[in-house]
Design an enzyme around this catalytic site. Structure first.
Site, PDB file in Angstrom:
ATOM      1  N   GLN A 163     -24.158 -93.443 -80.549  1.00  0.00           N
ATOM      2  CA  GLN A 163     -23.176 -93.697 -79.495  1.00  0.00           C
ATOM      3  C   GLN A 163     -23.137 -95.144 -79.020  1.00  0.00           C
ATOM      4  OE1 GLN A 163     -22.110 -90.505 -76.672  1.00  0.00           O
ATOM      5  NE2 GLN A 163     -23.153 -91.750 -75.164  1.00  0.00           N
ATOM      6  N   GLU A 205     -17.011 -98.239 -72.691  1.00  0.00           N
ATOM      7  CA  GLU A 205     -17.966 -99.106 -72.008  1.00  0.00           C
ATOM      8  C   GLU A 205     -17.793-100.574 -72.371  1.00  0.00           C
ATOM      9  OE1 GLU A 205     -21.810 -97.358 -72.590  1.00  0.00           O
ATOM     10  OE2 GLU A 205     -21.263 -95.560 -71.471  1.00  0.00           O
ATOM     11  N   GLU A 285     -32.678 -94.501 -77.074  1.00  0.00           N
ATOM     12  CA  GLU A 285     -32.390 -93.504 -76.038  1.00  0.00           C
ATOM     13  C   GLU A 285     -31.907 -92.204 -76.681  1.00  0.00           C
ATOM     14  OE1 GLU A 285     -28.924 -92.955 -72.654  1.00  0.00           O
ATOM     15  OE2 GLU A 285     -29.591 -94.987 -73.151  1.00  0.00           O
ATOM     16  N   LYS A 337     -29.655 -92.208 -63.843  1.00  0.00           N
ATOM     17  CA  LYS A 337     -28.225 -92.134 -63.532  1.00  0.00           C
ATOM     18  C   LYS A 337     -28.073 -91.419 -62.198  1.00  0.00           C
ATOM     19  CE  LYS A 337     -26.467 -92.053 -68.308  1.00  0.00           C
ATOM     20  NZ  LYS A 337     -25.947 -91.182 -69.397  1.00  0.00           N
ATOM     21  N   LYS A 388     -28.741-100.846 -67.727  1.00  0.00           N
ATOM     22  CA  LYS A 388     -27.811-100.581 -68.827  1.00  0.00           C
ATOM     23  C   LYS A 388     -26.446-100.364 -68.191  1.00  0.00           C
ATOM     24  CE  LYS A 388     -26.828 -96.919 -72.068  1.00  0.00           C
ATOM     25  NZ  LYS A 388     -27.213 -95.586 -72.521  1.00  0.00           N
TER      26      LYS A 388
END
Length: 427
Positions: A163, A205, A285, A337, A388
């Site tokens: 991703q 993003e 990740e 998050k 990030k």
């Protein structure tokens, strides 16, 4: 006392054009805090629930008027008159009012908007920048950014299964110089892609989303961009991946459709280890499915001493799940998050638990973002050391980087940039 005298919730749009929640909190003194919450595309199944209206005739069912109504009615009634500086008590009040394990009644999006707006109002009341309000006098470390310059998976419409492909500037003396390095590599990559006739359109993003033939080809091209920009791969700039492996795990196999591979957990761990041997990868990740704890253990045993292994869907910013992971020796880092858990108090508890266990904590945006830059202040205030927050394009990403520039300027000579030492648990 910084008494709360008014709370206003509203529906706004995020960076994908989907509705999200914004909240204003007004204090007795006249100061105000405003906060907007993000939303993810690839989400962990154990995340706190963001409340959506489900009315297909309006925003495709993604409206948040129910969450907004909760803010303007029962949440408002419950916290009106409370002291905004008592964050832990306020968040506890929200949790008790919701009464569910996953915030499904009021919605994590409603609760987080209020939690953040209260903190911002209290910081304003105290005359402190938000990072200082969060962290006190010890807040002086800027985070190392993981910059997502190539998007794949759920964040882009291309053939890449992984991703996010990220660059990590580590040799620079300041955050300002690290940001410049990232921007220069980003533009060098754009020129390389353009010269090859490849797409320079960007994903959610802000990273490019070209059709590379393989993950190897993508990583090799990023190395070329680093060198073209005048930096040394492996010295000045390292690489990081977000596999988001839960997105391509089907029927017990990791199915890399872009490369025509179907791999077992052990085989996929070997695949990632091979990438880490070939390229200067410092962080991976979600290298395994969120429920594949045996696979995670295999990956951690294989790579955990030399590569940061970050649990995102795995841990979902939840201290109960993180505690279990620490006890079992799963991963060595947690992605933070704020909307995965839904209050600032719980977010900060997850960061502190990770640090006590020798795990790193990476503060993160979501793919659906707003102009709200609170996570930049959290990264500095909690001395997280890493952030990030996307690529070097799209103002919803740049707003966080620009806030970090302001914080570094505000700190002056006491500001520090950790570079490679941000990965303190690697050998």
């Amino acid at each position: 006392m910084s008494a709360i005298v008014d709370i206003i919730g509203r529906e706004i749009l995020d960076s994908r054009g989907n509705p999200t929640v914004e909240c204003d909190v007004l204090l007795e003194s006249g100061t105000m805090g405003r906060a907007a919450v993000p939303s993810g595309a690839s989400t962990g199944s154990r995340e706190a629930i963001e409340l959506r209206d489900g009315e297909t005739g309006r925003y495709g069912g993604k409206g948040v008027l129910k969450a907004v109504e909760h803010i303007n009615t029962e949440i408002s009634e419950a916290i009106m008159g409370l002291d905004a500086s008592e964050q832990a008590f306020l968040d506890k009040t929200l949790l008790e009012l919701d009464g569910t394990d996953n915030k499904s009644r009021l919605g994590a999006n409603a609760m987080l908007a209020v939690s953040m707006a209260v903190a911002k109002a209290a910081a304003e009341e105290a005359g402190l920048p938000l990072y200082r309000y969060f962290g006190g006098s010890g807040a002086m470390q800027l985070p190392v950014p993981m910059m997502n310059i190539v998007n794949g998976g759920a964040h882009a419409n291309n053939s890449l299964d992984i991703q996010e492909f990220m660059i990590v500037p580590v040799s620079q003396p300041t955050f300002r110089e690290a940001l410049r390095c990232g921007a220069e590599v980003f533009h060098a990559l754009k020129k390389i892609l353009s010269d090859r006739g490849m797409s320079t359109a960007v994903g959610d993003e802000g990273g490019f989303a070209p059709n590379f033939g393989s993950n190897d080809e993508c990583l090799s091209t990023i190395l070329q961009a680093i060198e073209k920009a005048g930096y040394r791969a492996g010295e000045d700039v390292l690489l990081a991946l977000d596999c988001a492996a839960s997105e391509f795990y089907h029927d017990g196999k990791y199915q890399l459709a872009g490369e025509g591979l179907q791999l077992s957990s052990t085989e996929f761990a070997d695949y990632l280890a091979n990438l880490a041997d070939k390229f200067p990868i410092v962080s991976i990740e979600d290298g395994m499915h969120e429920s594949d704890w045996a696979g995670w253990k295999t990956l951690t045993d294989k790579l955990g001493k030399k590569v940061q292994l970050v649990g995102d869907d795995l841990f979902v910013t939840n201290t109960r799940i993180l505690k279990e992971g620490i006890e079992k020796g799963i991963a060595n880092s947690i992605l933070i998050k704020i909307n995965q858990i839904g209050t600032l108090t719980e977010t900060f508890a997850a960061i502190e638990m990770a640090k006590r266990a020798g795990y790193t904590a990476v503060i993160s945006h979501r793919s659906g973002e707003t102009e709200d830059s609170t996570i930049a202040d959290i990264a500095v205030g909690l001395n997280a050391g890493q952030i990030k927050t996307g690529s070097l394009s799209r103002s919803d990403r740049i707003s966080k980087y620009n806030q970090l520039l302001r914080i570094e300027e505000d700190l002056g000579d006491i500001a520090s940039y950790p570079g490679k030492s941000a990965f303190y648990n690697l050998r």
